[in-house]
Motif scaffolding. Structure first.
Motif, PDB file in Angstrom:
ATOM      1  N   GLU A 137      14.180  13.425 -13.414  1.00 43.75           N
ATOM      2  CA  GLU A 137      15.239  13.322 -14.425  1.00 43.75           C
ATOM      3  C   GLU A 137      15.070  12.082 -15.299  1.00 43.75           C
ATOM      4  O   GLU A 137      15.265  12.142 -16.526  1.00 43.75           O
ATOM      5  CB  GLU A 137      16.598  13.263 -13.715  1.00 43.75           C
ATOM      6  N   LEU A 138      14.700  10.953 -14.715  1.00 43.04           N
ATOM      7  CA  LEU A 138      14.812   9.661 -15.401  1.00 43.04           C
ATOM      8  C   LEU A 138      13.485   9.061 -15.864  1.00 43.04           C
ATOM      9  O   LEU A 138      13.470   8.237 -16.781  1.00 43.04           O
ATOM     10  CB  LEU A 138      15.522   8.655 -14.475  1.00 43.04           C
ATOM     11  N   CYS A 139      12.389   9.436 -15.231  1.00 42.85           N
ATOM     12  CA  CYS A 139      11.077   8.897 -15.630  1.00 42.85           C
ATOM     13  C   CYS A 139       9.994   9.894 -15.246  1.00 42.85           C
ATOM     14  O   CYS A 139       9.119   9.591 -14.415  1.00 42.85           O
ATOM     15  CB  CYS A 139      10.822   7.525 -14.999  1.00 42.85           C
ATOM     16  N   PRO A 140      10.021  11.101 -15.825  1.00 43.74           N
ATOM     17  CA  PRO A 140       9.112  12.168 -15.395  1.00 43.74           C
ATOM     18  C   PRO A 140       7.632  11.871 -15.616  1.00 43.74           C
ATOM     19  O   PRO A 140       6.784  12.512 -14.997  1.00 43.74           O
ATOM     20  CB  PRO A 140       9.559  13.371 -16.244  1.00 43.74           C
ATOM     21  N   ASP A 141       7.318  10.903 -16.453  1.00 45.23           N
ATOM     22  CA  ASP A 141       5.918  10.574 -16.707  1.00 45.23           C
ATOM     23  C   ASP A 141       5.419   9.403 -15.858  1.00 45.23           C
ATOM     24  O   ASP A 141       4.271   8.983 -15.990  1.00 45.23           O
ATOM     25  CB  ASP A 141       5.712  10.232 -18.191  1.00 45.23           C
ATOM     26  N   ALA A 142       6.283   8.873 -14.992  1.00 43.77           N
ATOM     27  CA  ALA A 142       5.900   7.709 -14.187  1.00 43.77           C
ATOM     28  C   ALA A 142       4.972   8.116 -13.041  1.00 43.77           C
ATOM     29  O   ALA A 142       4.978   9.258 -12.575  1.00 43.77           O
ATOM     30  CB  ALA A 142       7.143   7.031 -13.616  1.00 43.77           C
ATOM     31  N   TRP A 143       4.176   7.164 -12.605  1.00 47.13           N
ATOM     32  CA  TRP A 143       3.364   7.329 -11.398  1.00 47.13           C
ATOM     33  C   TRP A 143       4.173   6.904 -10.185  1.00 47.13           C
ATOM     34  O   TRP A 143       4.811   5.848 -10.195  1.00 47.13           O
ATOM     35  CB  TRP A 143       2.105   6.478 -11.482  1.00 47.13           C
ATOM     36  N   LEU A 144       4.137   7.720  -9.125  1.00 51.11           N
ATOM     37  CA  LEU A 144       4.730   7.357  -7.838  1.00 51.11           C
ATOM     38  C   LEU A 144       3.617   6.851  -6.934  1.00 51.11           C
ATOM     39  O   LEU A 144       2.698   7.595  -6.587  1.00 51.11           O
ATOM     40  CB  LEU A 144       5.414   8.569  -7.200  1.00 51.11           C
ATOM     41  N   ILE A 145       3.689   5.580  -6.552  1.00 51.52           N
ATOM     42  CA  ILE A 145       2.717   4.970  -5.652  1.00 51.52           C
ATOM     43  C   ILE A 145       3.448   4.670  -4.352  1.00 51.52           C
ATOM     44  O   ILE A 145       4.296   3.768  -4.295  1.00 51.52           O
ATOM     45  CB  ILE A 145       2.127   3.667  -6.243  1.00 51.52           C
ATOM     46  N   ASN A 146       3.149   5.440  -3.320  1.00 49.08           N
ATOM     47  CA  ASN A 146       3.888   5.309  -2.061  1.00 49.08           C
ATOM     48  C   ASN A 146       3.120   4.498  -1.024  1.00 49.08           C
ATOM     49  O   ASN A 146       1.980   4.802  -0.699  1.00 49.08           O
ATOM     50  CB  ASN A 146       4.188   6.693  -1.474  1.00 49.08           C
ATOM     51  N   PHE A 147       3.786   3.435  -0.510  1.00 44.88           N
ATOM     52  CA  PHE A 147       3.242   2.669   0.617  1.00 44.88           C
ATOM     53  C   PHE A 147       3.948   3.048   1.916  1.00 44.88           C
ATOM     54  O   PHE A 147       3.524   2.623   2.991  1.00 44.88           O
ATOM     55  CB  PHE A 147       3.447   1.153   0.451  1.00 44.88           C
ATOM     56  N   SER A 148       5.063   3.772   1.829  1.00 44.96           N
ATOM     57  CA  SER A 148       5.873   4.050   3.023  1.00 44.96           C
ATOM     58  C   SER A 148       5.084   4.877   4.022  1.00 44.96           C
ATOM     59  O   SER A 148       4.484   5.894   3.675  1.00 44.96           O
ATOM     60  CB  SER A 148       7.146   4.818   2.641  1.00 44.96           C
ATOM     61  N   ASN A 149       5.112   4.456   5.276  1.00 51.00           N
ATOM     62  CA  ASN A 149       4.456   5.217   6.337  1.00 51.00           C
ATOM     63  C   ASN A 149       5.366   6.320   6.851  1.00 51.00           C
ATOM     64  O   ASN A 149       6.585   6.201   6.761  1.00 51.00           O
ATOM     65  CB  ASN A 149       4.075   4.277   7.484  1.00 51.00           C
ATOM     66  N   PRO A 150       4.784   7.382   7.408  1.00 44.77           N
ATOM     67  CA  PRO A 150       3.357   7.699   7.465  1.00 44.77           C
ATOM     68  C   PRO A 150       2.861   8.204   6.105  1.00 44.77           C
ATOM     69  O   PRO A 150       3.240   9.293   5.657  1.00 44.77           O
ATOM     70  CB  PRO A 150       3.275   8.790   8.532  1.00 44.77           C
ATOM     71  N   ALA A 151       2.036   7.371   5.438  1.00 43.84           N
ATOM     72  CA  ALA A 151       1.704   7.587   4.032  1.00 43.84           C
ATOM     73  C   ALA A 151       1.026   8.932   3.776  1.00 43.84           C
ATOM     74  O   ALA A 151       1.257   9.570   2.741  1.00 43.84           O
ATOM     75  CB  ALA A 151       0.821   6.451   3.523  1.00 43.84           C
ATOM     76  N   GLY A 152       0.171   9.378   4.691  1.00 40.40           N
ATOM     77  CA  GLY A 152      -0.495  10.661   4.506  1.00 40.40           C
ATOM     78  C   GLY A 152       0.474  11.821   4.577  1.00 40.40           C
ATOM     79  O   GLY A 152       0.422  12.752   3.751  1.00 40.40           O
ATOM     80  N   THR A 163       7.946  18.355  -7.749  1.00 43.65           N
ATOM     81  CA  THR A 163       7.218  18.621  -8.989  1.00 43.65           C
ATOM     82  C   THR A 163       6.553  17.353  -9.526  1.00 43.65           C
ATOM     83  O   THR A 163       5.916  17.394 -10.578  1.00 43.65           O
ATOM     84  CB  THR A 163       8.161  19.186 -10.073  1.00 43.65           C
ATOM     85  N   ILE A 164       6.707  16.243  -8.823  1.00 44.32           N
ATOM     86  CA  ILE A 164       6.035  15.004  -9.230  1.00 44.32           C
ATOM     87  C   ILE A 164       4.564  15.115  -8.826  1.00 44.32           C
ATOM     88  O   ILE A 164       4.208  15.004  -7.647  1.00 44.32           O
ATOM     89  CB  ILE A 164       6.684  13.766  -8.574  1.00 44.32           C
ATOM     90  N   THR A 165       3.725  15.369  -9.805  1.00 39.98           N
ATOM     91  CA  THR A 165       2.297  15.532  -9.520  1.00 39.98           C
ATOM     92  C   THR A 165       1.539  14.212  -9.624  1.00 39.98           C
ATOM     93  O   THR A 165       0.450  14.072  -9.066  1.00 39.98           O
ATOM     94  CB  THR A 165       1.665  16.544 -10.505  1.00 39.98           C
ATOM     95  N   LYS A 166       2.110  13.257 -10.339  1.00 40.72           N
ATOM     96  CA  LYS A 166       1.448  11.959 -10.488  1.00 40.72           C
ATOM     97  C   LYS A 166       1.845  11.076  -9.303  1.00 40.72           C
ATOM     98  O   LYS A 166       2.642  10.148  -9.429  1.00 40.72           O
ATOM     99  CB  LYS A 166       1.826  11.327 -11.831  1.00 40.72           C
ATOM    100  N   THR A 167       1.315  11.423  -8.150  1.00 47.45           N
ATOM    101  CA  THR A 167       1.676  10.715  -6.925  1.00 47.45           C
ATOM    102  C   THR A 167       0.427  10.332  -6.147  1.00 47.45           C
ATOM    103  O   THR A 167      -0.538  11.104  -6.085  1.00 47.45           O
ATOM    104  CB  THR A 167       2.614  11.568  -6.041  1.00 47.45           C
ATOM    105  N   ILE A 168       0.443   9.152  -5.568  1.00 52.43           N
ATOM    106  CA  ILE A 168      -0.684   8.641  -4.783  1.00 52.43           C
ATOM    107  C   ILE A 168      -0.118   7.906  -3.574  1.00 52.43           C
ATOM    108  O   ILE A 168       0.837   7.136  -3.691  1.00 52.43           O
ATOM    109  CB  ILE A 168      -1.544   7.665  -5.617  1.00 52.43           C
ATOM    110  N   GLY A 169      -0.712   8.150  -2.422  1.00 51.65           N
ATOM    111  CA  GLY A 169      -0.362   7.401  -1.221  1.00 51.65           C
ATOM    112  C   GLY A 169      -1.363   6.274  -1.013  1.00 51.65           C
ATOM    113  O   GLY A 169      -2.553   6.418  -1.303  1.00 51.65           O
ATOM    114  N   LEU A 170      -0.868   5.164  -0.495  1.00 55.14           N
ATOM    115  CA  LEU A 170      -1.711   3.982  -0.412  1.00 55.14           C
ATOM    116  C   LEU A 170      -1.549   3.292   0.935  1.00 55.14           C
ATOM    117  O   LEU A 170      -0.460   3.244   1.504  1.00 55.14           O
ATOM    118  CB  LEU A 170      -1.330   3.008  -1.532  1.00 55.14           C
TER     119      LEU A 170
END
Length: 440
Positions: A137-152, A163-170
């Motif tokens: 709703e608020l930032c559909p073009d943003a990248w989600l970078i997740n550090f929260s475990n269990p990250a995989g 529907t957030i496709t710009k997502t990466i686990g780290l």
């Protein structure tokens, strides 16, 4: 507006100064305009301490970054460019239960592996997916970078149920492995490269390079004859030389739970009896850290943070954001959609693998398939992650039981049921999706 807006959810974490340091170091390439630190009411005091400390760090660096703290996630997310998540649902008290309860049944109690990993996922995934809804709703073009475990497992859930496709686990484990190997070889870490492939906390180094030349055999030999490679939260029991030689790939520190299960369980039981669980140790470390962070004269990240396990997070997180923003096309190990990179893992599943990092995101580097010696274990853990994510989203008790039972650290369906039921009751306040199941 010029510059980048970064929102860090879980901003009151003791890890946040590591992130701030990374942004400060890279400001010339990564011009952050606004940094929003977000937390929940229970974390208000820590958030205020971290916010004040972050402002001092940035002021000392003489950079024009505005730092905001808020308990209103939606206020922060508007027009964000990057959203980082480092949350701990239930805080360290929940981790303590994740570690203590399995030990009562003679099972490894660890926050990202076995029963503890399952329950951390069950608590965390619904919250992350709600964050994704707000981002839509608020930032559909943003990248989600997740550090929260269990990250995989979290990355798996976001790829399947958002529907957030710009997502990466780290994760900082691959970075820590590279730094440890550089230390073993007595060289600068920039000279060491590793072909990483597998899953989060189950990633292997398929080959190790020094200045572009393969040194895998030399590193494996050192792994069993010199100081071992581990982390602050994982005891170093060493490795059997013949086993590592036969495996012929570099295991990560978390593999000890699977290849040395009985010894690790014995160590956990001993440590819990003598010093308390790791969660109890971390609570003491965090108290000391926040006492340091309160110091109005402190304006740099204290070295004590490395004892918490936060080492190299700035390199992992800030390098990734920097490479996306600047389309650097360098190689980094991240959690992302497989897309055929590992042949024996479904294309639509999350894997942890070396990727070329571009402005469009990570492009996994294909390895063909994992060696047969490690393939089955990785596939079993991937099944565990898939079923766990489904249970977290649906609130299906039977799916949760299936996930618990197929995890290789749980010895039987009977023990799985007993642990599951006790942990469900212990964590009921953070598992609303399971209300109405037979134990809730």
């Amino acid at each position: 507006m010029d510059g980048i807006k970064v929102v860090t959810i879980g901003g009151g974490s003791s890890y946040t100064p590591e992130l701030i340091e990374g942004f400060i170091k890279r400001y010339d390439e990564l011009p952050i305009r606004e940094l929003w630190l977000v937390d929940i009411p229970e974390g208000r005091e820590k958030l205020e301490i971290i916010g004040a400390f972050a402002k001092r760090m940035i002021e000392k660096a003489n950079l024009p970054i505005d730092v905001y703290t808020t308990l209103d996630r939606k206020e922060a997310l508007v027009n964000a460019d990057f959203v980082t998540t480092q949350i701990r649902v239930g805080q360290l008290e929940a981790r303590e239960k994740d570690e203590e309860i399995p030990l009562k049944y003679g099972v490894i109690g660890q926050e990202t592996n076995g029963p503890g990993g399952l329950f951390k996922g069950l608590r965390t995934i619904p919250v992350i997916l709600n964050i994704c809804k707000d981002m839509e709703e608020l930032c559909p073009d943003a990248w989600l970078i997740n550090f929260s475990n269990p990250a995989g497992m979290v990355t798996e859930a976001v790829l399947r149920y958002s529907t957030i496709t710009k997502t990466i686990g780290l994760c900082n484990v691959p970075v820590g492995m590279r730094m440890s190997i550089a230390e073993m070889l007595d060289v600068d870490a920039s000279r060491v490269q590793i072909d990483f492939a597998g899953l989060n906390h189950m990633v292997y180094g398929l080959d190790v390079y020094l200045d572009g030349a393969i040194v895998t055999e030399q590193v494996l030999d050192k792994l069993t004859s010199d100081t071992g490679m581990t982390m602050n939260n994982i005891v170093d029991l060493g490795w059997e030389k013949d086993f590592i030689k036969a495996l012929n790939v570099l295991p990560c520190p978390y593999h000890r739970y699977y290849y040395q299960t009985s010894k690790m369980l014995e160590e956990e039981q001993k440590e819990a009896a003598e010093k308390g669980t790791r969660a109890q140790v971390v609570q003491a470390l965090e108290k000391d850290l926040f006492d340091l962070y309160k110091d109005p004269d402190l304006a740099i990240k204290p070295p004590q943070l490395e004892e918490r396990g936060g080492a190299y997070y700035s390199d992992a997180a800030c390098n990734l954001i920097n490479s996306i923003y600047n389309d650097k096309r360098d190689i980094q190990p991240v959690n992302t959609r497989n897309n055929g990179a590992i042949a024996s893992i479904p294309d639509d599943s999350a894997v942890e693998i070396n990727c070329v990092i571009t402005k469009e995101g990570p492009k996994p580097i294909s390895i063909g398939d994992l060696p047969v010696a490690v393939r089955g274990l990785v596939q079993q853990i991937k099944s565990f992650e898939r079923v766990s994510a489904e249970a977290a989203v649906t609130g299906d008790y039977n799916k949760a039981l299936l996930a618990m039972t197929i995890n290789p650290l749980v010895p039987s369906d009977t023990i799985a049921t007993e642990i599951l039921d006790e942990m469900m009751k212990a964590h009921k306040d953070y598992l609303p999706q399971f209300r109405g199941s037979r134990v809730m």
